[in-house]
Design an enzyme around this catalytic site. Structure first.
Site, PDB file in Angstrom:
ATOM      1  CE  LYS A 113      -3.315  -2.903   0.985  1.00  0.00           C
ATOM      2  NZ  LYS A 113      -4.547  -3.164   0.321  1.00  0.00           N
TER       3      LYS A 113
HETATM    4  C1  PLP Z   1      -0.562  -8.042   2.301  1.00  0.00           C
HETATM    5  C2  PLP Z   1      -1.723  -7.936   1.385  1.00  0.00           C
HETATM    6  N1  PLP Z   1      -1.805  -8.795   0.362  1.00  0.00           N
HETATM    7  C3  PLP Z   1      -2.847  -8.774  -0.481  1.00  0.00           C
HETATM    8  C4  PLP Z   1      -3.884  -7.872  -0.328  1.00  0.00           C
HETATM    9  C5  PLP Z   1      -4.997  -7.857  -1.320  1.00  0.00           C
HETATM   10  O1  PLP Z   1      -4.826  -6.802  -2.228  1.00  0.00           O
HETATM   11  P1  PLP Z   1      -6.093  -6.202  -2.997  1.00  0.00           P
HETATM   12  O2  PLP Z   1      -7.038  -5.740  -1.935  1.00  0.00           O
HETATM   13  O3  PLP Z   1      -5.550  -5.091  -3.800  1.00  0.00           O
HETATM   14  O4  PLP Z   1      -6.668  -7.303  -3.791  1.00  0.00           O
HETATM   15  C6  PLP Z   1      -3.826  -6.943   0.722  1.00  0.00           C
HETATM   16  C7  PLP Z   1      -4.882  -5.939   0.954  1.00  0.00           C
HETATM   17  O5  PLP Z   1      -5.335  -5.256   0.152  1.00  0.00           O
HETATM   18  C8  PLP Z   1      -2.717  -6.969   1.591  1.00  0.00           C
HETATM   19  O6  PLP Z   1      -2.601  -6.076   2.568  1.00  0.00           O
HETATM   20  N1  LIG Z   2      -6.358  -5.602   2.278  1.00  0.00           N
HETATM   21  C1  LIG Z   2      -6.666  -4.245   2.509  1.00  0.00           C
HETATM   22  C2  LIG Z   2      -8.136  -3.997   2.403  1.00  0.00           C
HETATM   23  C3  LIG Z   2      -8.420  -2.706   1.746  1.00  0.00           C
HETATM   24  O1  LIG Z   2      -7.900  -2.728   0.461  1.00  0.00           O
HETATM   25  P1  LIG Z   2      -7.678  -1.444  -0.432  1.00  0.00           P
HETATM   26  O2  LIG Z   2      -6.527  -1.799  -1.296  1.00  0.00           O
HETATM   27  O3  LIG Z   2      -8.932  -1.239  -1.167  1.00  0.00           O
HETATM   28  O4  LIG Z   2      -7.374  -0.271   0.449  1.00  0.00           O
HETATM   29  C4  LIG Z   2      -6.071  -3.817   3.833  1.00  0.00           C
HETATM   30  O5  LIG Z   2      -5.071  -4.418   4.208  1.00  0.00           O
HETATM   31  O6  LIG Z   2      -6.537  -2.924   4.491  1.00  0.00           O
END
Ligand code: PLP
Ligand SMILES: N[C@@H](CCOP(=O)(O)O)C(=O)O
Length: 467
Positions: A113
């Site tokens: 993120k």
């Molecule tokens: C460590 C980790 N892997 C995978 C994901 C999944 O990613 P996305 O929500 O973009 O599918 C998340 C949260 O979003 C995460 O924090």
């Molecule tokens: N897995 C995420 C959930 C929110 O996902 P986002 O990419 O839409 O912000 C988290 O770890 O908070």
């Protein structure tokens, strides 16, 4: 660049408007009105550039034209990625013949993120300054977005940020990374519910037009297009390092809200040759079931050792749906309304078949995830966190033969010490800067999962800060 809503009921906006609005007024998600495309020569010209410069060039078509000039974006990217603890920012580690881990956890909060949010925080400042405005950001987290968003927005004078997390359902490190930040513009709310409840509350706050206006709501989840745009460049960087555009690659992405895999798909929509997208899930395997049998039905969120993927309503799937339905906003709106009402999404058979050509689904339950962490360590020496381990297994099992596979390594294993201990008998250490995390005092407010209750907490916080 103009953006339109996937549901067709909101006015088109420029990037600055999309950044500040977060979610479209009709509940839809913003997507580019016209996709930018890069030629093979333009991709090749990005090879070997420092990551910050590559990121600025890839994001420029999405972000520049209003308050953000290309020079602004270059400066913002340089500044954003300076604090990462690896010179390459997003290093690619070879695990096996044709199998690579794309490490996305070298930022301040140790998860992917940071790549988009370190840029987004600076963009908020820049655009709000130009407009002389303030916003209240509301976000939902299953563990990682919360701390990355707080880190990106803390102490910014034009932003207040309230983050909802599902109480007791993140790892302790993840929770502490959020709740130990002391900044007057930050509020943590522990909600009695799961991530899907938190995300539904955020969307309901946006749907309450007077509340949205009163607080000038904005978003940091991947419902905000700025997040998706900020996640495209690292797929480009990895693919270029492996010989693209002169050769195809495959990507495997640990998936929850579908934002990261959508960013990879967006790179292909821009012309990057990607042969396959492998969507990797934990026991919350709604997407794997959908791709196996056109069965997108929610079954209730299960708690797992990969808590950030404990999600069943994958918001960004709507953006892909809009594209595969031929950008038919009415059909998208109808499909999403049915899904909300019934917990089941019916996609026309030919659309599902088209999706299956590009996407493969894969899932591992907890036992298999822990075994996979141990297997990766035994076979390669690599220590993968539970989310990453699922992605690596997905790449190994589902990527097309002969095509190099990039598995997104989405979090640092130190964020999940208990799961790592169960898998390989050791707890990876946190970086020195987070060494006192367990000794810092925590600050958060509890709330039930009723909209009015959460709104009252957010309103009090925003009014206090704006008094
Ligand atoms: C460590 C980790 N892997 C995978 C994901 C999944 O990613 P996305 O929500 O973009 O599918 C998340 C949260 O979003 C995460 O924090
Ligand atoms: N897995 C995420 C959930 C929110 O996902 P986002 O990419 O839409 O912000 C988290 O770890 O908070």
């Amino acid at each position: 660049m103009r953006y339109v809503s996937t549901r067709g009921g909101a006015p088109a906006r420029d990037f600055d408007g999309v950044l500040l609005a977060g979610l479209a007024e009709d509940g839809g998600l913003f997507v580019p009105e016209v996709w930018p495309e890069f030629s093979a020569a333009e991709w090749r010209a990005l090879r070997g550039l420092p990551y910050a410069e590559l990121a600025a060039r890839v994001m420029a078509p999405f972000m520049c034209g209003g308050a953000v000039t290309f020079a602004d974006l270059q400066r913002i990217c340089r500044d954003a990625y300076r604090g990462f603890d690896h010179a390459a920012v997003v290093p690619l580690v070879q695990l096996d013949a044709g199998l690579f881990a794309l490490e996305l956890f070298h930022g301040p909060t140790l998860a992917f993120k940071d790549l988009a949010l370190q840029v987004a925080g600076r963009l908020f400042d820049h655009v709000l300054e130009a407009r002389d405005e303030r916003v209240t950001i509301v976000g939902a987290t299953s563990g990682d977005t919360g701390s990355a968003a707080i880190e990106a927005c803390r102490d910014r004078s034009r932003v207040d940020i309230a983050i909802l997390h599902p109480e007791g359902k993140t790892s302790e490190v993840q929770r502490r990374q959020m709740t130990t930040v002391r900044a007057p513009n930050v509020l943590n709310i522990a909600v009695d519910g799961n991530f899907d409840d938190c995300q539904a509350l955020v969307k309901a706050m946006f749907a309450d037009a007077p509340f949205r206006e009163e607080l000038r709501l904005s978003a940091v989840n991947s419902i905000n297009w700025a997040r998706i745009a900020g996640q495209i460049p690292y797929f480009v960087a990895a693919a270029l390092a492996l010989g693209t555009p002169d050769r195809e690659v495959a990507v495997a992405v640990p998936t929850g809200n579908f934002g990261n895999v959508l960013a990879a798909w967006a790179a292909r929509r821009m012309g990057l040759p990607v042969a396959k997208f492998v969507v990797a899930s934990n026991a919350n395997d709604i997407l794997a079931r959908f791709l196996a049998a056109n069965d997108m039905s929610t079954t209730g969120v299960v708690e797992t050792v990969s808590p950030s993927m404990d999600i069943q309503v994958s918001s960004n799937f709507e953006r892909l749906l809009f594209e595969v339905l031929g950008r038919d906003a009415q059909a998208t709106e109808r499909t999403m309304a049915d899904f909300r009402a019934t917990g089941r999404m019916a996609v026309p058979d030919q659309v599902w078949r088209a999706l299956k050509r590009d996407f493969a689904g894969f899932s591992l339950d907890d036992e298999a995830t822990l075994a996979e962490i141990a297997r990766i360590q035994r076979d390669t020496g690599y220590i993968a966190d539970p989310h990453t381990a699922i992605g690596i297994a997905a790449a190994r099992e589902c990527a097309p033969v002969g095509v190099p596979a990039i598995a997104a390594a989405t979090a640092h294993p130190a964020k999940f010490p208990e799961a790592m201990h169960r898998a390989i008998g050791m707890r990876p250490g946190l970086p020195e800067r987070l060494g006192d995390l367990y000794h810092r005092p925590e600050v958060f407010q509890r709330s039930g999962s009723h909209l009015a209750e959460v709104q009252a907490v957010v309103r009090n916080f925003a009014h206090r800060n704006n008094a």
